[in-house]
Scaffold this motif. Structure first.
Motif, PDB file in Angstrom:
ATOM      1  N   GLU A 203      24.739  20.580  57.512  1.00  0.00           N
ATOM      2  CA  GLU A 203      25.182  21.972  57.669  1.00  0.00           C
ATOM      3  C   GLU A 203      25.796  22.497  56.367  1.00  0.00           C
ATOM      4  OE1 GLU A 203      28.181  24.691  60.466  1.00  0.00           O
ATOM      5  OE2 GLU A 203      28.182  22.497  60.616  1.00  0.00           O
ATOM      6  N   GLY A 204      26.662  21.713  55.747  1.00  0.00           N
ATOM      7  CA  GLY A 204      27.266  22.124  54.484  1.00  0.00           C
ATOM      8  C   GLY A 204      26.235  22.290  53.383  1.00  0.00           C
ATOM      9  N   PHE A 205      25.256  21.392  53.347  1.00  0.00           N
ATOM     10  CA  PHE A 205      24.203  21.464  52.343  1.00  0.00           C
ATOM     11  C   PHE A 205      23.377  22.739  52.517  1.00  0.00           C
ATOM     12  CE2 PHE A 205      19.772  20.107  51.114  1.00  0.00           C
ATOM     13  CZ  PHE A 205      19.983  20.153  49.749  1.00  0.00           C
TER      14      PHE A 205
ATOM     15  N   THR B 235      47.848  41.415  49.483  1.00  0.00           N
ATOM     16  CA  THR B 235      46.710  40.603  49.923  1.00  0.00           C
ATOM     17  C   THR B 235      45.452  41.432  50.095  1.00  0.00           C
ATOM     18  OG1 THR B 235      48.243  39.129  51.085  1.00  0.00           O
ATOM     19  CG2 THR B 235      45.906  38.977  51.659  1.00  0.00           C
ATOM     20  N   GLY B 236      45.605  42.633  50.636  1.00  0.00           N
ATOM     21  CA  GLY B 236      44.447  43.499  50.820  1.00  0.00           C
ATOM     22  C   GLY B 236      43.789  43.864  49.504  1.00  0.00           C
ATOM     23  N   ALA B 237      44.620  44.103  48.479  1.00  0.00           N
ATOM     24  CA  ALA B 237      44.067  44.455  47.172  1.00  0.00           C
ATOM     25  C   ALA B 237      43.302  43.289  46.570  1.00  0.00           C
ATOM     26  CB  ALA B 237      45.196  44.888  46.238  1.00  0.00           C
ATOM     27  N   VAL B 238      43.750  42.060  46.826  1.00  0.00           N
ATOM     28  CA  VAL B 238      43.056  40.882  46.300  1.00  0.00           C
ATOM     29  C   VAL B 238      41.602  40.873  46.750  1.00  0.00           C
ATOM     30  CG1 VAL B 238      42.931  38.359  46.413  1.00  0.00           C
ATOM     31  CG2 VAL B 238      45.149  39.476  46.092  1.00  0.00           C
ATOM     32  N   VAL B 239      41.397  41.167  48.019  1.00  0.00           N
ATOM     33  CA  VAL B 239      40.037  41.145  48.567  1.00  0.00           C
ATOM     34  C   VAL B 239      39.193  42.260  47.966  1.00  0.00           C
ATOM     35  CG1 VAL B 239      38.661  41.376  50.661  1.00  0.00           C
ATOM     36  CG2 VAL B 239      40.784  40.043  50.701  1.00  0.00           C
ATOM     37  N   TRP B 240      39.711  43.480  47.900  1.00  0.00           N
ATOM     38  CA  TRP B 240      38.913  44.606  47.408  1.00  0.00           C
ATOM     39  C   TRP B 240      38.613  44.487  45.925  1.00  0.00           C
ATOM     40  CZ3 TRP B 240      36.375  46.812  50.934  1.00  0.00           C
ATOM     41  CH2 TRP B 240      36.922  47.071  52.198  1.00  0.00           C
ATOM     42  N   ILE B 241      39.523  43.914  45.164  1.00  0.00           N
ATOM     43  CA  ILE B 241      39.274  43.727  43.728  1.00  0.00           C
ATOM     44  C   ILE B 241      38.089  42.789  43.510  1.00  0.00           C
ATOM     45  CG2 ILE B 241      40.238  42.731  41.608  1.00  0.00           C
ATOM     46  CD1 ILE B 241      42.983  43.727  42.530  1.00  0.00           C
ATOM     47  N   GLY B 242      37.884  41.862  44.451  1.00  0.00           N
ATOM     48  CA  GLY B 242      36.785  40.913  44.324  1.00  0.00           C
ATOM     49  C   GLY B 242      35.409  41.540  44.324  1.00  0.00           C
ATOM     50  N   LEU B 243      35.297  42.809  44.663  1.00  0.00           N
ATOM     51  CA  LEU B 243      34.000  43.490  44.678  1.00  0.00           C
ATOM     52  C   LEU B 243      33.469  43.775  43.273  1.00  0.00           C
ATOM     53  CD1 LEU B 243      34.628  46.083  47.539  1.00  0.00           C
ATOM     54  CD2 LEU B 243      33.063  44.134  47.642  1.00  0.00           C
ATOM     55  N   PHE B 244      34.302  43.603  42.256  1.00  0.00           N
ATOM     56  CA  PHE B 244      33.922  44.062  40.916  1.00  0.00           C
ATOM     57  C   PHE B 244      33.501  42.940  39.974  1.00  0.00           C
ATOM     58  CE2 PHE B 244      36.691  47.251  42.777  1.00  0.00           C
ATOM     59  CZ  PHE B 244      35.973  48.416  42.538  1.00  0.00           C
ATOM     60  N   SER B 245      33.145  41.808  40.508  1.00  0.00           N
ATOM     61  CA  SER B 245      32.627  40.704  39.690  1.00  0.00           C
ATOM     62  C   SER B 245      31.526  39.986  40.462  1.00  0.00           C
ATOM     63  CB  SER B 245      33.752  39.727  39.345  1.00  0.00           C
ATOM     64  OG  SER B 245      33.222  38.485  38.901  1.00  0.00           O
ATOM     65  N   PRO B 246      30.413  39.645  39.820  1.00  0.00           N
ATOM     66  CA  PRO B 246      29.325  38.946  40.523  1.00  0.00           C
ATOM     67  C   PRO B 246      29.772  37.636  41.166  1.00  0.00           C
ATOM     68  CG  PRO B 246      28.568  39.744  38.405  1.00  0.00           C
ATOM     69  CD  PRO B 246      30.046  39.966  38.434  1.00  0.00           C
ATOM     70  N   VAL B 247      30.600  36.859  40.458  1.00  0.00           N
ATOM     71  CA  VAL B 247      31.028  35.565  40.988  1.00  0.00           C
ATOM     72  C   VAL B 247      31.905  35.746  42.222  1.00  0.00           C
ATOM     73  CG1 VAL B 247      32.256  33.421  40.483  1.00  0.00           C
ATOM     74  CG2 VAL B 247      30.874  34.519  38.710  1.00  0.00           C
ATOM     75  N   THR B 248      32.874  36.653  42.158  1.00  0.00           N
ATOM     76  CA  THR B 248      33.760  36.867  43.306  1.00  0.00           C
ATOM     77  C   THR B 248      33.019  37.527  44.471  1.00  0.00           C
ATOM     78  OG1 THR B 248      34.532  38.912  42.225  1.00  0.00           O
ATOM     79  CG2 THR B 248      35.883  36.935  41.964  1.00  0.00           C
ATOM     80  N   LEU B 249      31.969  38.273  44.163  1.00  0.00           N
ATOM     81  CA  LEU B 249      31.138  38.824  45.241  1.00  0.00           C
ATOM     82  C   LEU B 249      30.515  37.693  46.062  1.00  0.00           C
ATOM     83  CD1 LEU B 249      29.126  41.877  43.815  1.00  0.00           C
ATOM     84  CD2 LEU B 249      30.543  41.848  45.870  1.00  0.00           C
ATOM     85  N   ILE B 250      29.918  36.741  45.369  1.00  0.00           N
ATOM     86  CA  ILE B 250      29.296  35.607  46.056  1.00  0.00           C
ATOM     87  C   ILE B 250      30.352  34.805  46.808  1.00  0.00           C
ATOM     88  CG2 ILE B 250      28.002  33.469  45.756  1.00  0.00           C
ATOM     89  CD1 ILE B 250      26.364  36.006  45.320  1.00  0.00           C
ATOM     90  N   SER B 251      31.501  34.612  46.182  1.00  0.00           N
ATOM     91  CA  SER B 251      32.590  33.876  46.834  1.00  0.00           C
ATOM     92  C   SER B 251      33.017  34.570  48.116  1.00  0.00           C
ATOM     93  CB  SER B 251      33.774  33.740  45.882  1.00  0.00           C
ATOM     94  OG  SER B 251      34.842  33.055  46.490  1.00  0.00           O
ATOM     95  N   GLY B 252      33.129  35.906  48.087  1.00  0.00           N
ATOM     96  CA  GLY B 252      33.512  36.646  49.279  1.00  0.00           C
ATOM     97  C   GLY B 252      32.469  36.571  50.380  1.00  0.00           C
ATOM     98  N   VAL B 253      31.205  36.648  50.001  1.00  0.00           N
ATOM     99  CA  VAL B 253      30.122  36.583  50.995  1.00  0.00           C
ATOM    100  C   VAL B 253      30.116  35.227  51.692  1.00  0.00           C
ATOM    101  CG1 VAL B 253      27.617  36.525  51.301  1.00  0.00           C
ATOM    102  CG2 VAL B 253      28.664  38.314  49.898  1.00  0.00           C
ATOM    103  N   GLN B 254      30.232  34.158  50.928  1.00  0.00           N
ATOM    104  CA  GLN B 254      30.179  32.840  51.558  1.00  0.00           C
ATOM    105  C   GLN B 254      31.447  32.538  52.355  1.00  0.00           C
ATOM    106  OE1 GLN B 254      29.443  30.177  48.269  1.00  0.00           O
ATOM    107  NE2 GLN B 254      31.607  29.946  47.775  1.00  0.00           N
ATOM    108  N   SER B 255      32.575  33.135  51.971  1.00  0.00           N
ATOM    109  CA  SER B 255      33.793  32.968  52.771  1.00  0.00           C
ATOM    110  C   SER B 255      33.664  33.676  54.109  1.00  0.00           C
ATOM    111  CB  SER B 255      35.006  33.515  52.007  1.00  0.00           C
ATOM    112  OG  SER B 255      35.224  32.783  50.820  1.00  0.00           O
ATOM    113  N   ALA B 256      33.014  34.834  54.102  1.00  0.00           N
ATOM    114  CA  ALA B 256      32.896  35.634  55.314  1.00  0.00           C
ATOM    115  C   ALA B 256      31.805  35.127  56.255  1.00  0.00           C
ATOM    116  CB  ALA B 256      32.633  37.096  54.948  1.00  0.00           C
ATOM    117  N   PHE B 257      30.698  34.619  55.697  1.00  0.00           N
ATOM    118  CA  PHE B 257      29.543  34.325  56.542  1.00  0.00           C
ATOM    119  C   PHE B 257      29.083  32.866  56.540  1.00  0.00           C
ATOM    120  CE2 PHE B 257      29.029  38.815  55.266  1.00  0.00           C
ATOM    121  CZ  PHE B 257      29.093  39.406  56.517  1.00  0.00           C
ATOM    122  N   LEU B 258      29.521  32.076  55.560  1.00  0.00           N
ATOM    123  CA  LEU B 258      29.034  30.699  55.458  1.00  0.00           C
ATOM    124  C   LEU B 258      30.119  29.668  55.706  1.00  0.00           C
ATOM    125  CD1 LEU B 258      26.694  31.087  52.343  1.00  0.00           C
ATOM    126  CD2 LEU B 258      26.059  31.083  54.762  1.00  0.00           C
TER     127      LEU B 258
END
Length: 305
Positions: free
Chosen positions: A177-179, A238-261
């Motif tokens: 599953e992790g793989f 804390t809320g600002a931490v999450v929204w700031i993550g939208l402005f970098s490709p790496v943090t975008l991927i990190s946010g997506v996998q935290s939310a859905f993976l």
């Protein structure tokens, strides 16, 4: 060699010695493989070029070295897990690419200009379009080739980790599953990095400028966003931490996998996007991928003239 007598017209000067010579050229009457074959050939050639295959030894050094650098920590982690008989890997599959994002960014920065800048510099793009290949075919072949090369770079260490986990007799279901989650994450990362890298590299025919620009977009943006997130965390925003993550490709991927993976958050303080914020992260990521493809198509409609 057969010759034909010139046809004299009223405008032909007296004494004109013009001749039409038959030098034996023959028309091609073999099979015509069409656009699909040309697209596959361009994809294959571009993918091989991303690792220096079919090119000089000098061209192979950097991509192969970066591939080794990506896989080496995974091999060390596997060795530690097997020797210590640990019940889990030191690093999650989904976290591996985030930790080594600098290596991935360097690879994208070095290979995106190689994929497109040479064609721009030597003005060979119109030659591609003189064959049965269109702008969309060229863009899709180059995009798919760089994305595939990045996927190989990011998936190879995950395969090493997975094989090592099975060798250490860790739980098969959990590791599988992790793989799978890790592969989904790096596939999305590969598409995003390839699109952004090619868009930036296609602006200039000079490879050096392209490399510097891609590094700025992928690496400097991550450093700036991480710094702003750390400041926001110190200020208990804390809320600002999450929204700031939208402005970098790496943090975008990190946010997506935290939310859905199901990945652990890499944001300061363990801040993680909510379900609604995760949807925003995913839409922004997909929008950037689609936008990159659209910008590339528009760019090559101009340079292909």
């Amino acid at each position: 060699m057969a010759t034909e007598q010139p046809v004299r017209t009223p405008d032909t000067p007296v004494g004109d010695q013009t001749r039409i010579h038959d030098i034996g050229y023959r028309g091609y009457d073999g099979p015509r493989l069409g656009r699909a074959y040309a697209r596959r050939s361009l994809y294959s050639q571009s993918l091989r070029g991303a690792y220096g295959l079919g090119r000089s030894v000098k061209s192979k050094v950097l991509p192969m070295l970066l591939l080794v650098v990506m896989c080496l920590p995974a091999g060390i982690m596997v060795a530690v897990t097997v020797v210590t008989k640990s019940g889990e890997l030191p690093l999650e599959y989904t976290r591996y690419a985030i930790v080594l994002q600098a290596v991935i960014s360097l690879y994208a920065a070095s290979q995106a200009p190689q994929a497109v800048s040479r064609d721009l510099r030597f003005k060979t793009v119109p030659l591609y379009f003189s064959r049965p290949i269109e702008t969309g075919d060229y863009v899709r072949a180059k995009y798919a080739a760089l994305a595939s090369a990045l996927f190989i770079l990011t998936a190879a260490p995950l395969i090493v980790l997975y094989a090592g986990a099975l060798l250490a007799e860790l739980d098969f279901a959990d590791q599988t599953e992790g793989f799978a989650q890790g592969l989904a994450s790096v596939a999305l990362l590969s598409l995003l990095f390839a699109g952004l890298g090619l868009v930036v590299a296609s602006v200039t025919p000079r490879r050096g400028f392209g490399i510097a620009a891609v590094i700025a977009v992928l690496t400097i943006s991550y450093g700036a966003v991480s710094t702003l997130q750390a400041i926001a965390h110190v200020q208990d925003s804390t809320g600002a931490v999450v929204w700031i993550g939208l402005f970098s490709p790496v943090t975008l991927i990190s946010g997506v996998q935290s939310a859905f993976l199901g990945a652990a958050s890499s944001f300061p303080g363990g801040a993680s996007p909510s379900d609604a914020q995760g949807v925003v992260y995913l839409l922004v990521t997909l929008g950037l991928i689609a936008g990159a493809h659209g910008l590339l198509t528009r760019r090559y409609k101009k340079v292909g003239l």
